[in-house]
Design an enzyme around this catalytic site. Sequence first.
Site, PDB file in Angstrom:
ATOM      1  N   ASP A  38       0.790  -1.257   0.000  1.00 18.98           N
ATOM      2  CA  ASP A  38       0.000   0.000   0.000  1.00 18.98           C
ATOM      3  C   ASP A  38       0.816   1.297   0.000  1.00 18.98           C
ATOM      4  O   ASP A  38       0.448   2.256   0.703  1.00 18.98           O
ATOM      5  CB  ASP A  38      -0.959   0.016   1.211  1.00 18.98           C
ATOM      6  CG  ASP A  38      -1.969  -1.114   1.185  1.00 18.98           C
ATOM      7  OD1 ASP A  38      -1.920  -1.949   0.274  1.00 18.98           O
ATOM      8  OD2 ASP A  38      -2.817  -1.171   2.103  1.00 18.98           O
TER       9      ASP A  38
ATOM     10  N   GLU B 219      -4.666  -0.787  -1.401  1.00 15.48           N
ATOM     11  CA  GLU B 219      -5.963  -0.870  -0.716  1.00 15.48           C
ATOM     12  C   GLU B 219      -6.943   0.054  -1.421  1.00 15.48           C
ATOM     13  O   GLU B 219      -6.623   1.217  -1.681  1.00 15.48           O
ATOM     14  CB  GLU B 219      -5.817  -0.451   0.758  1.00 15.48           C
ATOM     15  CG  GLU B 219      -7.142  -0.507   1.522  1.00 15.48           C
ATOM     16  CD  GLU B 219      -7.002  -0.094   2.996  1.00 15.48           C
ATOM     17  OE1 GLU B 219      -5.870  -0.042   3.505  1.00 15.48           O
ATOM     18  OE2 GLU B 219      -8.040   0.179   3.612  1.00 15.48           O
TER      19      GLU B 219
ATOM     20  N   LYS C 165      -6.731  -4.852  -3.058  1.00 14.80           N
ATOM     21  CA  LYS C 165      -7.380  -5.501  -1.905  1.00 14.80           C
ATOM     22  C   LYS C 165      -8.379  -4.549  -1.248  1.00 14.80           C
ATOM     23  O   LYS C 165      -8.099  -3.362  -1.090  1.00 14.80           O
ATOM     24  CB  LYS C 165      -6.307  -5.959  -0.902  1.00 14.80           C
ATOM     25  CG  LYS C 165      -5.496  -4.823  -0.289  1.00 14.80           C
ATOM     26  CD  LYS C 165      -4.368  -5.395   0.574  1.00 14.80           C
ATOM     27  CE  LYS C 165      -3.521  -4.352   1.227  1.00 14.80           C
ATOM     28  NZ  LYS C 165      -4.191  -3.536   2.244  1.00 14.80           N
TER      29      LYS C 165
ATOM     30  N   LYS D  70      -7.680  -4.603   5.013  1.00  9.35           N
ATOM     31  CA  LYS D  70      -6.365  -4.243   5.547  1.00  9.35           C
ATOM     32  C   LYS D  70      -5.360  -5.336   5.186  1.00  9.35           C
ATOM     33  O   LYS D  70      -4.256  -5.066   4.743  1.00  9.35           O
ATOM     34  CB  LYS D  70      -6.412  -4.083   7.069  1.00  9.35           C
ATOM     35  CG  LYS D  70      -7.568  -3.249   7.598  1.00  9.35           C
ATOM     36  CD  LYS D  70      -7.452  -1.811   7.190  1.00  9.35           C
ATOM     37  CE  LYS D  70      -8.418  -0.966   8.024  1.00  9.35           C
ATOM     38  NZ  LYS D  70      -8.799   0.264   7.311  1.00  9.35           N
TER      39      LYS D  70
ATOM     40  N   VAL E  59       3.286   0.499   4.143  1.00  7.96           N
ATOM     41  CA  VAL E  59       2.555   1.228   5.172  1.00  7.96           C
ATOM     42  C   VAL E  59       1.135   0.685   5.315  1.00  7.96           C
ATOM     43  O   VAL E  59       0.597   0.096   4.389  1.00  7.96           O
ATOM     44  CB  VAL E  59       2.499   2.738   4.840  1.00  7.96           C
ATOM     45  CG1 VAL E  59       3.889   3.344   4.902  1.00  7.96           C
ATOM     46  CG2 VAL E  59       1.840   3.016   3.488  1.00  7.96           C
TER      47      VAL E  59
ATOM     48  N   CYS F 101      -2.033  -2.255   7.675  1.00  6.81           N
ATOM     49  CA  CYS F 101      -2.013  -3.243   6.587  1.00  6.81           C
ATOM     50  C   CYS F 101      -0.754  -4.089   6.561  1.00  6.81           C
ATOM     51  O   CYS F 101      -0.789  -5.257   6.165  1.00  6.81           O
ATOM     52  CB  CYS F 101      -2.236  -2.533   5.267  1.00  6.81           C
ATOM     53  SG  CYS F 101      -3.871  -1.747   5.211  1.00  6.81           S
TER      54      CYS F 101
HETATM   55  N1  TIU Z   1      -2.423   0.551   4.200  1.00  6.34           N
HETATM   56  C1  TIU Z   1      -2.956   0.774   5.405  1.00  6.34           C
HETATM   57  O1  TIU Z   1      -2.325   0.618   6.413  1.00  6.34           O
HETATM   58  N2  TIU Z   1      -4.266   1.211   5.429  1.00  6.34           N
HETATM   59  C2  TIU Z   1      -4.811   1.922   6.428  1.00  6.34           C
HETATM   60  O2  TIU Z   1      -6.011   2.124   6.487  1.00  6.34           O
HETATM   61  N3  TIU Z   1      -3.924   2.379   7.307  1.00  6.34           N
HETATM   62  C3  TIU Z   1      -4.175   3.090   8.401  1.00  6.34           C
HETATM   63  O3  TIU Z   1      -3.283   3.289   9.179  1.00  6.34           O
HETATM   64  N4  TIU Z   1      -5.383   3.540   8.559  1.00  6.34           N
END
Ligand code: TIU
Length: 230
Positions: free
Chosen positions: A27, A75, A139, A142, A167, A172
């Site tokens: 992500d 995501e 996807k 998460k 990240v 995720c």
């Molecule tokens: N990629 C990911 O971690 N999606 C999130 O929604 N992260 C948050 O920290 N919200």
Amino acid sequence: LPSLLSIDAKPYAFAFPPQHTALLVIDMQRDFLLAGGFGAIQGGNLEAVQASIAPTKKLLEVCRRAGLTVFHTREGHKPDMSDCPSSKLVRQAEAPENTQHTLVIGDKGPMGRLLVRGEYGHDIVDELAPLPGEVVIDKPGKGSFWNTTILHKLKARAITHLIVAGVTTECCFATTIREANDRGFECCGIEEATAGYNAEFKCSSLEMLYWSQGLFGFVSSLQPLVDTLE
Ligand code: TIU
């Protein structure tokens, strides 16, 4: 490359067969890393997550040069939001006391509709753009394994080990490592190539992954991997 490599890691050395190891980059999308994206609207510390871009670029370069299989995830949702878990939508919409949530998934932000496939903000940052032949997994959750084809695609390539970046560490990245561990994959997260929306979350999330002789997997610094693959 030798058929088995080993790098310094926590809680002990991570041994992996490079022919059966994929780099999985989670992500690294504009929506999580750049101003005006979904992460910023959630109240995330963008400086913290942006610090993971350069190390992840280095990691990608080294793994590509060594011939490792590369997977990326994003995501996001279909434009009609039919694949968005209701809990995800409802929780965002019903947080009136949290004034940070002025926009919710699917709303139009400065980089397009938040976390919607095909929008500019949904795509991966330029520095880490996937190359032809690399797998991109879209996807809705998460974790990377729920409602995706990733398990089939990893198995089709005989992948047993994952080097994981991306990240956010607490969200995720950790969810994906936990899902992968339950499916038998040996995972090693790369400390500099992941970041959370706050420093404590990153630290505890990584500690939880390798606690108790590797509860969910391993964590290594970038340099030992670079030294081994270069
Ligand atoms: N990629 C990911 O971690 N999606 C999130 O929604 N992260 C948050 O920290 N919200």
